[in-house]
Design a protein around this motif. Structure first.
Motif, short mmCIF file in Angstrom:
data_model
loop_
_atom_site.label_atom_id
_atom_site.label_comp_id
_atom_site.label_asym_id
_atom_site.label_seq_id
_atom_site.Cartn_x
_atom_site.Cartn_y
_atom_site.Cartn_z
N GLY A 1 0.79 -1.23 0.00
CA GLY A 1 0.00 0.00 0.00
C GLY A 1 0.82 1.27 0.00
O GLY A 1 0.33 2.31 -0.47
N TYR A 2 2.05 1.23 0.51
CA TYR A 2 2.83 2.46 0.57
C TYR A 2 4.03 2.46 -0.37
O TYR A 2 4.44 3.51 -0.87
CB TYR A 2 3.32 2.71 2.01
CG TYR A 2 4.03 4.04 2.17
CD1 TYR A 2 3.38 5.23 1.87
CD2 TYR A 2 5.34 4.09 2.62
CE1 TYR A 2 4.03 6.46 2.01
CE2 TYR A 2 6.00 5.31 2.76
CZ TYR A 2 5.33 6.49 2.46
OH TYR A 2 5.98 7.69 2.59
N ARG B 1 -1.33 1.03 -6.07
CA ARG B 1 -0.93 0.31 -4.86
C ARG B 1 -2.08 0.17 -3.86
O ARG B 1 -2.21 -0.88 -3.22
CB ARG B 1 0.27 0.99 -4.21
CG ARG B 1 0.09 2.46 -3.93
CD ARG B 1 1.40 3.09 -3.46
NE ARG B 1 1.28 4.54 -3.30
CZ ARG B 1 1.49 5.40 -4.28
NH1 ARG B 1 1.82 4.96 -5.48
NH2 ARG B 1 1.38 6.70 -4.06
N SER B 2 -2.91 1.19 -3.71
CA SER B 2 -4.00 1.10 -2.73
C SER B 2 -5.00 0.04 -3.12
O SER B 2 -5.46 -0.76 -2.28
CB SER B 2 -4.69 2.46 -2.60
OG SER B 2 -3.80 3.43 -2.10
N TYR B 3 -5.35 0.00 -4.40
CA TYR B 3 -6.28 -1.01 -4.90
C TYR B 3 -5.73 -2.42 -4.68
O TYR B 3 -6.42 -3.32 -4.18
CB TYR B 3 -6.56 -0.77 -6.38
CG TYR B 3 -7.29 -1.91 -7.06
CD1 TYR B 3 -8.66 -2.09 -6.91
CD2 TYR B 3 -6.59 -2.83 -7.86
CE1 TYR B 3 -9.33 -3.14 -7.52
CE2 TYR B 3 -7.24 -3.87 -8.48
CZ TYR B 3 -8.60 -4.03 -8.31
OH TYR B 3 -9.25 -5.07 -8.91
#
Length: 526
Positions: A163-164, A170-172
């Protein structure tokens, strides 16, 4: 040092290291990296010393520890390793420092082009150490509830790494990974909780007479066949998602495309093995009758994973998605070997877990090095790399050939054992699975041709070859792939006793060789 708590120390050290890294000054990035790498090397050295003390002719679970954790619910801090768990722990502790070394450069943008301009170095390395502790714990746990805790704990560092430190989406990818994993974990939690009242039943009712989550005690229970089938499904679906098997595999290509290449080595090379390890350890031994009942369907999905993963790999235009789909195919082979329930098939599957970790680990590391240089994961953006970076191209070729199981490289032995072991009992599945071998040659060689061969693309003009640090990161993996390709017997000697015990629990024996004609009637001739 016979009473030394090897496994508890191996789990605690990375956590202590993560804490130390976390309190170091943010601006002391070199010190952060050195500290994390030093801790991982100490963990690796201790694990190798422990492995050298493992007695292949001794008890199944060795270096075992057992302490009450939640006494009211029969939960223990119970750890120990058999041959398969030991090899997977060794795989983990070898890969972690190599991943750290490969991720050393602050300019590492292998997660994608669109990544935060300034990422927290100490957070990344602390997450890697936390992940190492969880990986060791999940393979060492001999209490089913403790296994579940580590199974879920692995999600936390992986979620934040994707996520980071990932790419544009990346969030998906992180949320999709988390939702798939939590869904499977929820099903397994229901099954784990269900085991407690079953174990509390009297021995006359098939229970143990006391509530427990200890694996060795639960494996002696006689569970009602209908109940066992539901429990089997709860565990199996969770492990199939983790593995990943078709059709619950779709989180992996997205996670692979968005993750940093170094973290991918651990996600695909180690974490996904928890799925196949869990099938072999828990699905087969806790619910042997249900495992036999489900075998035809599982074999069908395994073959589907082999073919489907290989076909989709051929059509990929992104390097990381391509390698991810090859892993879907390879995991199909592992599941095939497990549920063939023959000594050759299961030995090959257990060995494949280790070999795949090194083979795919090398591929992802090299893909990451390419992305850092070119700032792109698209296959079409490469061409003629072997002219600009011959060492990179050469190591990529060896890693790729191991991915298609070339004889002389480690995965060949395991894939051969899986196919032979499956053929002796389920010929249809083995024959169909062989098509995956042919397809592997297509997707690996075509990928190499498009990226490394042909005229030099303008974009790769001046591309740097592997640096000394990068060579140190990938050379040990290539050496292991070659060494295990020619001499896998030491690892098989560790794995085989556990395979025999698993088959004995499932009450399966290798099919007798078929004979015909006069030899069958009169016996073998001298």
């Amino acid at each position: 040092m016979s009473d030394f708590p090897w496994l508890s120390v191996l789990i605690a050290l990375p956590l202590v290291g993560a804490f130390i890294v976390g309190v170091l000054p943010r601006e002391r990035e070199t010190l952060v990296k050195q500290t994390a790498l030093g801790v991982s090397l100490v963990v690796g050295a201790l694990a190798l010393v422990m492995a050298a003390r493992f007695d292949t002719g001794g008890a199944r679970f060795q270096f075992d520890e057992k302490y009450w954790w939640i006494k009211q619910f029969g939960v223990h801090w119970a750890v120990g390793v058999d041959g398969i768990a030991l090899t997977l722990i060794v795989l983990s502790v070898i890969l972690v420092p190599l991943v750290m070394l490969a991720s050393w450069s602050e300019d590492d943008r292998s997660g994608g082009v669109d990544v935060p301009a300034k990422r927290s170095v100490k957070t990344y390395f602390a997450l890697l150490l936390t992940l190492e502790a969880a990986m060791i714990g999940v393979f060492a746990a001999t209490d089913v509830f403790l296994f579940y805790v580590f199974f879920e704990a692995m999600l936390i560092p992986v979620y934040f790494i994707i996520g980071y430190y990932g790419g544009a989406q990346r969030s998906y990818a992180a949320v999709k990974f988390l939702l798939y994993s939590l869904f499977g974990g929820l099903l397994m939690l229901v099954a784990v909780i269900w085991l407690y009242p079953l174990s509390s039943k009297s021995t006359a009712d098939g229970g143990l007479g006391h509530g427990t989550f200890m694996f060795d005690e639960l494996s002696r229970m006689n569970i009602d066949p209908t109940t066992a089938k539901w429990l089997f499904l709860g565990f199996f679906i969770a492990f199939a998602i983790k593995a990943p098997m078709v059709p619950v595999h779709t989180w992996l290509p997205d996670a692979a495309q968005q993750s940093p290449a170094g973290a991918l080595v651990l996600i695909v090379g180690v974490l996904d093995k928890v799925g196949t390890y869990g099938m072999m350890r828990f699905c087969l031994e806790l619910f042997p009758g249900a495992a036999k009942w489900a075998t035809p369907v599982v074999l069908g999905f395994a073959v589907l994973s082999i073919i489907y993963g290989a076909v989709l790999a051929i059509g990929q235009v992104d390097l990381k998605r391509l390698v991810a789909y090859t892993s879907v195919s390879h995991f199909g082979f592992i599941v095939l070997g497990i549920f063939a329930m023959t000594s050759q098939g299961q030995s090959g599957a257990a060995l494949y877990m280790v070999n795949h970790g090194f083979s795919t680990g090398a591929l992802f590391l090299l893909v990451g090095f390419m992305i850092v240089r070119r700032r792109s994961a698209r296959i079409g953006d490469y061409g003629g790399v072997q002219k600009a970076a011959p060492v990179l191209a050469g190591t990529f070729l060896v890693a790729g050939l191991s991915g298609l199981s070339l004889p002389g490289l480690a995965p060949f032995v395991s894939e051969f054992l899986v196919i032979v072991g499956t053929f002796s009992r389920y010929r249809w599945a083995a024959v169909l699975a062989v098509s995956g071998v042919v397809l592997a040659a297509i997707y690996i060689l075509w990928m190499y041709q498009r990226t490394m061969g042909g005229p030099k693309a303008p974009e790769v003009e001046g591309m740097k070859d592997l640096t000394a640090r990068e060579k140190w990161a990938v050379a040990p993996i290539i050496a292991i792939i070659v060494a295990m390709g020619f001499f896998p017997q030491p690892v098989l000697d560790v794995i085989n006793p556990t395979v025999k015990q698993t088959l004995a629990r499932v009450d399966r024996h290798d099919p007798a060789p078929k004979t015909t004609g006069n030899v069958a009637e009169n016996g073998a001739r001298p």
